[in-house]
Design a protein around this motif. Structure first.
Motif, PDB file in Angstrom:
ATOM      1  N   ARG A  84      -7.685  12.083  -7.143  1.00 37.78           N
ATOM      2  CA  ARG A  84      -6.383  11.470  -8.479  1.00 37.78           C
ATOM      3  C   ARG A  84      -7.124  11.163  -9.638  1.00 37.78           C
ATOM      4  O   ARG A  84      -7.051  11.654 -10.770  1.00 37.78           O
ATOM      5  N   ALA A  85      -7.886  10.537  -9.599  1.00 39.44           N
ATOM      6  CA  ALA A  85      -9.106  10.066 -10.669  1.00 39.44           C
ATOM      7  C   ALA A  85      -9.978  11.401 -10.991  1.00 39.44           C
ATOM      8  O   ALA A  85     -10.278  12.030 -12.310  1.00 39.44           O
ATOM      9  N   CYS A  86     -10.188  13.018 -10.043  1.00 38.42           N
ATOM     10  CA  CYS A  86     -10.856  13.789 -11.091  1.00 38.42           C
ATOM     11  C   CYS A  86      -9.689  14.529 -11.744  1.00 38.42           C
ATOM     12  O   CYS A  86      -9.973  14.803 -12.802  1.00 38.42           O
ATOM     13  N   ALA A  87      -8.377  14.501 -11.075  1.00 37.21           N
ATOM     14  CA  ALA A  87      -7.136  15.526 -11.765  1.00 37.21           C
ATOM     15  C   ALA A  87      -6.928  14.698 -12.836  1.00 37.21           C
ATOM     16  O   ALA A  87      -6.604  14.886 -14.031  1.00 37.21           O
ATOM     17  N   MET A 120       0.950  -1.143  -0.048  1.00 35.05           N
ATOM     18  CA  MET A 120      -0.066   0.142  -0.110  1.00 35.05           C
ATOM     19  C   MET A 120       1.119   1.076  -0.434  1.00 35.05           C
ATOM     20  O   MET A 120       2.109   1.465   0.558  1.00 35.05           O
ATOM     21  N   THR A 121       0.282   2.296  -0.671  1.00 39.35           N
ATOM     22  CA  THR A 121       1.302   3.408  -1.005  1.00 39.35           C
ATOM     23  C   THR A 121       1.021   3.944   0.505  1.00 39.35           C
ATOM     24  O   THR A 121       0.486   4.247   1.559  1.00 39.35           O
ATOM     25  N   SER A 122       2.729   4.797   0.984  1.00 38.26           N
ATOM     26  CA  SER A 122       2.987   5.453   2.259  1.00 38.26           C
ATOM     27  C   SER A 122       2.296   7.030   1.956  1.00 38.26           C
ATOM     28  O   SER A 122       1.914   6.872   1.490  1.00 38.26           O
ATOM     29  N   ALA A 123       1.758   7.167   3.068  1.00 35.84           N
ATOM     30  CA  ALA A 123       1.246   8.084   4.063  1.00 35.84           C
ATOM     31  C   ALA A 123       1.282   9.072   3.816  1.00 35.84           C
ATOM     32  O   ALA A 123       1.193  10.392   2.955  1.00 35.84           O
ATOM     33  N   ALA A 124       2.639   9.430   3.450  1.00 32.04           N
ATOM     34  CA  ALA A 124       3.624  10.302   3.032  1.00 32.04           C
ATOM     35  C   ALA A 124       3.617  10.487   2.103  1.00 32.04           C
ATOM     36  O   ALA A 124       2.937  11.786   0.780  1.00 32.04           O
ATOM     37  N   ILE A 125       3.398   9.472   1.165  1.00 29.69           N
ATOM     38  CA  ILE A 125       3.773   9.752  -1.064  1.00 29.69           C
ATOM     39  C   ILE A 125       1.902   9.674  -1.050  1.00 29.69           C
ATOM     40  O   ILE A 125       1.761  10.566  -1.540  1.00 29.69           O
ATOM     41  N   ALA A 126       1.151   8.918   0.014  1.00 27.45           N
ATOM     42  CA  ALA A 126      -0.592   9.386  -0.217  1.00 27.45           C
ATOM     43  C   ALA A 126      -0.862  11.002  -0.638  1.00 27.45           C
ATOM     44  O   ALA A 126      -1.690  12.142  -1.053  1.00 27.45           O
ATOM     45  N   ARG A 127      -0.071  12.038   0.769  1.00 24.73           N
ATOM     46  CA  ARG A 127      -0.809  12.348   0.867  1.00 24.73           C
ATOM     47  C   ARG A 127       0.198  13.608  -0.288  1.00 24.73           C
ATOM     48  O   ARG A 127      -0.615  14.720  -0.848  1.00 24.73           O
ATOM     49  N   ARG A 128       1.583  13.335  -0.124  1.00 23.52           N
ATOM     50  CA  ARG A 128       2.222  14.292  -1.893  1.00 23.52           C
ATOM     51  C   ARG A 128       1.223  13.944  -2.687  1.00 23.52           C
ATOM     52  O   ARG A 128       1.501  14.981  -3.641  1.00 23.52           O
ATOM     53  N   GLU A 129       0.886  13.227  -3.359  1.00 24.35           N
ATOM     54  CA  GLU A 129       0.271  12.928  -4.385  1.00 24.35           C
ATOM     55  C   GLU A 129      -1.235  13.710  -4.417  1.00 24.35           C
ATOM     56  O   GLU A 129      -1.317  13.712  -6.005  1.00 24.35           O
ATOM     57  N   THR A 130      -2.241  13.236  -3.553  1.00 25.26           N
ATOM     58  CA  THR A 130      -2.579  13.780  -3.378  1.00 25.26           C
ATOM     59  C   THR A 130      -3.312  15.906  -2.620  1.00 25.26           C
ATOM     60  O   THR A 130      -3.869  15.925  -4.017  1.00 25.26           O
ATOM     61  N   ALA A 133      -0.963  17.072  -4.852  1.00 26.03           N
ATOM     62  CA  ALA A 133      -0.548  17.757  -6.334  1.00 26.03           C
ATOM     63  C   ALA A 133      -1.928  17.979  -7.556  1.00 26.03           C
ATOM     64  O   ALA A 133      -2.033  18.716  -8.253  1.00 26.03           O
ATOM     65  N   ALA A 134      -2.629  16.818  -6.636  1.00 28.18           N
ATOM     66  CA  ALA A 134      -3.805  15.653  -7.737  1.00 28.18           C
ATOM     67  C   ALA A 134      -4.796  17.488  -7.618  1.00 28.18           C
ATOM     68  O   ALA A 134      -5.535  18.369  -8.911  1.00 28.18           O
ATOM     69  N   LEU A 135      -4.730  18.205  -6.681  1.00 29.89           N
ATOM     70  CA  LEU A 135      -6.208  19.285  -5.556  1.00 29.89           C
ATOM     71  C   LEU A 135      -5.624  20.131  -6.593  1.00 29.89           C
ATOM     72  O   LEU A 135      -6.094  20.694  -6.687  1.00 29.89           O
ATOM     73  N   ARG A 136      -4.029  21.007  -6.300  1.00 30.11           N
ATOM     74  CA  ARG A 136      -3.455  21.762  -7.126  1.00 30.11           C
ATOM     75  C   ARG A 136      -3.457  21.652  -8.899  1.00 30.11           C
ATOM     76  O   ARG A 136      -3.990  22.440  -9.604  1.00 30.11           O
ATOM     77  N   THR A 137      -3.270  20.694  -9.441  1.00 33.52           N
ATOM     78  CA  THR A 137      -3.662  20.461 -11.155  1.00 33.52           C
ATOM     79  C   THR A 137      -5.095  20.781 -10.978  1.00 33.52           C
ATOM     80  O   THR A 137      -5.826  21.698 -12.179  1.00 33.52           O
ATOM     81  N   ILE A 138      -5.788  20.293 -10.697  1.00 35.51           N
ATOM     82  CA  ILE A 138      -7.396  20.624 -10.609  1.00 35.51           C
ATOM     83  C   ILE A 138      -7.408  22.379 -10.396  1.00 35.51           C
ATOM     84  O   ILE A 138      -8.490  22.867 -11.424  1.00 35.51           O
ATOM     85  N   GLN A 139      -7.382  22.944  -9.180  1.00 37.48           N
ATOM     86  CA  GLN A 139      -7.098  24.272  -9.360  1.00 37.48           C
ATOM     87  C   GLN A 139      -6.394  24.949 -10.354  1.00 37.48           C
ATOM     88  O   GLN A 139      -7.308  25.774 -10.705  1.00 37.48           O
TER      89      GLN A 139
END
Length: 258
Positions: free
Chosen positions: A168-171, A1-11, A13-19
């Motif tokens: 990530r799916a939304c981005a 499973m993806t680590s918490a730190a990586i999950a936070r970073r990826e999420t 980044a995806a939020l900022r892509t959407i924005q």
């Protein structure tokens, strides 16, 4: 499973892509679907009528849409908004303690009010990012010296990974709709003005659009070679390519200002 730190970073980044791309998506809804050429970002920079303050626009889910010019973009925007707003509802139900009237509070919609959804997608993304980063999770001292409960709890791992999957799916949906995902697409009917070679448009989520010529170093276009020996027009060179195509009679019916 993806680590918490990586999950936070990826999420995040995806939020900022959407924005960052939300204004582009709103413009796409108001623009008829176009050919692969010109790149959407370039067409927008060469028009005079596309000024858009994203923060001043009502959320898509709260608007009437009698005649959208690009139904695919509208469907994508509506779906992304709903998923992001629903995610904020889910996180708030699980970890929110902020009192009514606290500007950090996420308010649910009701029959008479859209709640925090009325502030739009940008605010929802900022709010979700705060929960991902465990902001405001410590008890706070009141004016009388007492401690009040923290506005929010720590985000549990289950919800962190749910947020990662959703955002990530939304981005990805936004990137695909705007054709800014990783792809290389031939530019039809517009050969290189310098050599007649095939032009290819390259896009990606973390780069501006670029165009390459298939001829290679023998092409005499006044641009650099890329790592594969092709002439390449990077973002700053693309207006010159547009002008050269126009001079060669290959501009076509483009939505560009005169």
């Amino acid at each position: 499973m993806t680590s918490a730190a990586i999950a936070r970073r990826e999420t995040v980044a995806a939020l900022r892509t959407i924005q960052n791309l939300w204004g582009e998506l709103l413009l796409a809804i108001e623009t008829p679907p176009a050919d692969v050429w010109p790149p959407r970002q370039l067409a927008h920079t060469m028009r005079d009528d596309d000024a858009l303050l994203v923060e001043d626009r009502a959320p898509l889910v709260l608007r009437e849409h009698p005649a959208p010019l690009n139904v695919t973009a509208l469907d994508a925007g509506l779906d992304v908004e709903r998923q992001v707003f629903d995610l904020a509802d889910t996180l708030a139900a699980a970890i929110q303690h902020a009192a009514p009237g606290d500007p950090r509070r996420w308010d649910y919609r009701s029959r008479t009010s859209p709640g925090s959804r009325g502030h739009g997608l940008h605010w929802a993304c900022v709010w979700i990012e705060g929960r991902l980063l465990d902001q405001d999770i410590e008890p706070e001292q009141q004016l009388d010296g007492t401690l009040a409960a923290a506005p929010f709890d720590v985000l549990p791992p289950r919800l962190l990974h749910e947020a990662r999957r959703t955002v990530r799916a939304c981005a990805g949906r936004v990137l695909r709709t705007l054709e800014l995902d990783e792809r290389a697409t031939p530019v039809p009917g517009r050969p290189c003005p310098w050599c007649g070679g095939e032009l290819t448009l390259h896009t990606g989520p973390d780069q501006g659009p670029a165009v390459t010529c298939s001829t290679g170093p023998a092409c005499r276009a006044p641009v650099m070679l890329d790592g594969r020996g092709r002439r390449v027009w990077e973002w700053g060179d693309l207006p010159d390519l547009v002008a050269a195509l126009a001079a060669a009679g290959h501009l076509g019916d483009l939505p560009l200002a005169a």
